[in-house]
Design an enzyme around this catalytic site. Structure first.
Site, PDB file in Angstrom:
ATOM      1  CG  ASP A  74       3.821   5.669   1.135  1.00 17.43           C
ATOM      2  OD1 ASP A  74       3.243   5.568   2.239  1.00 17.43           O
ATOM      3  OD2 ASP A  74       3.610   4.895   0.187  1.00 17.43           O
ATOM      4  CB  ALA A 101       0.975   4.334  -7.080  1.00 17.60           C
ATOM      5  CE  LYS A 126      -3.157   1.403  -4.154  1.00 12.84           C
ATOM      6  NZ  LYS A 126      -2.522   2.305  -3.179  1.00 12.84           N
ATOM      7  CB  ILE A 147      -2.117   3.449 -10.346  1.00 16.22           C
ATOM      8  CG1 ILE A 147      -0.620   3.699 -10.573  1.00 16.22           C
ATOM      9  CG2 ILE A 147      -2.430   1.954 -10.316  1.00 16.22           C
ATOM     10  CD1 ILE A 147      -0.092   3.182 -11.878  1.00 16.22           C
ATOM     11  CE  LYS A 150     -12.699  -3.573  -5.540  1.00 16.39           C
ATOM     12  NZ  LYS A 150     -11.612  -4.386  -6.139  1.00 16.39           N
ATOM     13  CG  LEU A 167      -2.662 -12.874  -7.958  1.00 17.68           C
ATOM     14  CD1 LEU A 167      -2.133 -14.064  -8.749  1.00 17.68           C
ATOM     15  CD2 LEU A 167      -3.816 -13.296  -7.069  1.00 17.68           C
ATOM     16  CB  VAL A 187      -7.791 -12.963  -1.373  1.00 16.87           C
ATOM     17  CG1 VAL A 187      -7.169 -13.514  -2.643  1.00 16.87           C
ATOM     18  CG2 VAL A 187      -8.617 -14.030  -0.679  1.00 16.87           C
ATOM     19  NE  ARG A 238     -15.602  -8.123   2.996  1.00 13.20           N
ATOM     20  CZ  ARG A 238     -14.310  -8.427   3.027  1.00 13.20           C
ATOM     21  NH1 ARG A 238     -13.635  -8.287   4.142  1.00 13.20           N
ATOM     22  NH2 ARG A 238     -13.686  -8.866   1.956  1.00 13.20           N
TER      23      ARG A 238
END
Length: 273
Positions: free
Chosen positions: A36, A84, A88, A127, A131, A164, A170, A246
């Protein structure tokens, strides 16, 4: 409970929302190595796992770098790979598409090519995202390309919708807005999304890793939920500000194309192609 035990597992993007939960679920029974580029998140996660007596190691590096990818495979010799790592967020990828291409496509290609060079690799799980369906944004297009590369290589791809409480979700944005006592921002009151929790998503990703190479697993996420309804459940009567969509955003998202819907076979919590 994970069905993976006593394996050497490589997780790219292991400091992110999905990656870190995969680490937490898999570390009790396996050896984990993380790549990472977020040094702080990865270090804190590694120390958390070591504090529990689990074998977790990491390298601060980038899947864009072929030398880094080679070094990790040659040192760790993974048996299972969960890829992963990705860019994103829709808006940043619309602004700087080259970054999306470098990470989501080139980075994935680096991982695929290296994984195919090592006989120790039993499974490779990518992953993906909803979209990719009828993709109209750079994030979706680049992930669609990556999904195609993974499937062509004979590896496994897992596709699902919004998670979530993931970073930048969000819910995180709303929580800060309420704390700052400013109106909650809603893109469009008509907007709908599929939703699931991070632990549920990761449990299903691990389950998909037991599938056959070359399969595409699409999670059955039930019905889409209106974002405004979610807001009312969490913060009823709290003021909102509608800001409009957007570039690259859509009112709703689908998990499969019409052609995929005709071909997919339902198996448990998945549709499989």
């Amino acid at each position: 409970m994970s069905s993976l035990k006593n394996k050497r597992i490589l997780i790219t993007g292991g400091g992110g929302s999905i990656g870190s939960e995969l680490v937490r679920q898999l570390a009790p029974d396996n050896k984990i190595f993380i790549i990472d580029n977020n040094e702080t998140n990865t270090y804190l996660l590694r120390e958390e796992m070591r504090g529990k007596g689990y074998w977790v190691h990491s390298r601060t590096g980038d899947v864009r770098n072929k030398a880094t990818v080679f070094d990790v495979f040659s040192d760790f010799k993974p048996q299972i790979v969960f890829h992963a790592a990705a860019l994103k967020h829709v808006t940043p990828n619309e602004e700087y598409p080259r970054e999306a291409v470098e990470t989501n496509i080139i980075g994935t290609l680096n991982m695929i090519e290296e994984a195919k060079n090592w006989e120790c690799v039993d499974k490779f799980v990518f992953i993906s995202t909803d979209k990719v369906v009828n993709a109209n944004c750079n994030m979706g297009i680049t992930k669609l390309c990556a999904e195609g590369l993974v499937r062509k290589a004979g590896f496994i791809a897992v596709r699902f919708g919004n998670v979530l409480n993931s970073r930048g979700s969000v819910l995180k944005i709303w929580e800060k807005q309420v704390k700052d006592k400013i109106p909650i921002t809603i893109t469009d009151k008509r907007m709908e999304r599929y939703m699931m929790t991070i632990p549920d998503a990761c449990e299903l990703v691990i389950e998909a890793s037991q599938g056959k190479q070359g399969e595409l697993y699409i999670m059955d996420m039930g019905e889409r939920k209106k974002i405004i309804d979610l807001k009312e459940e969490l913060y009823p009567d709290y003021p909102i500000k509608e800001i409009g969509m957007r570039p690259g955003e859509t009112l709703d998202e689908k998990l499969m194309t019409k052609d995929e819907e005709k071909l997919a076979i339902k198996r448990g919590k998945f549709y499989i192609l």
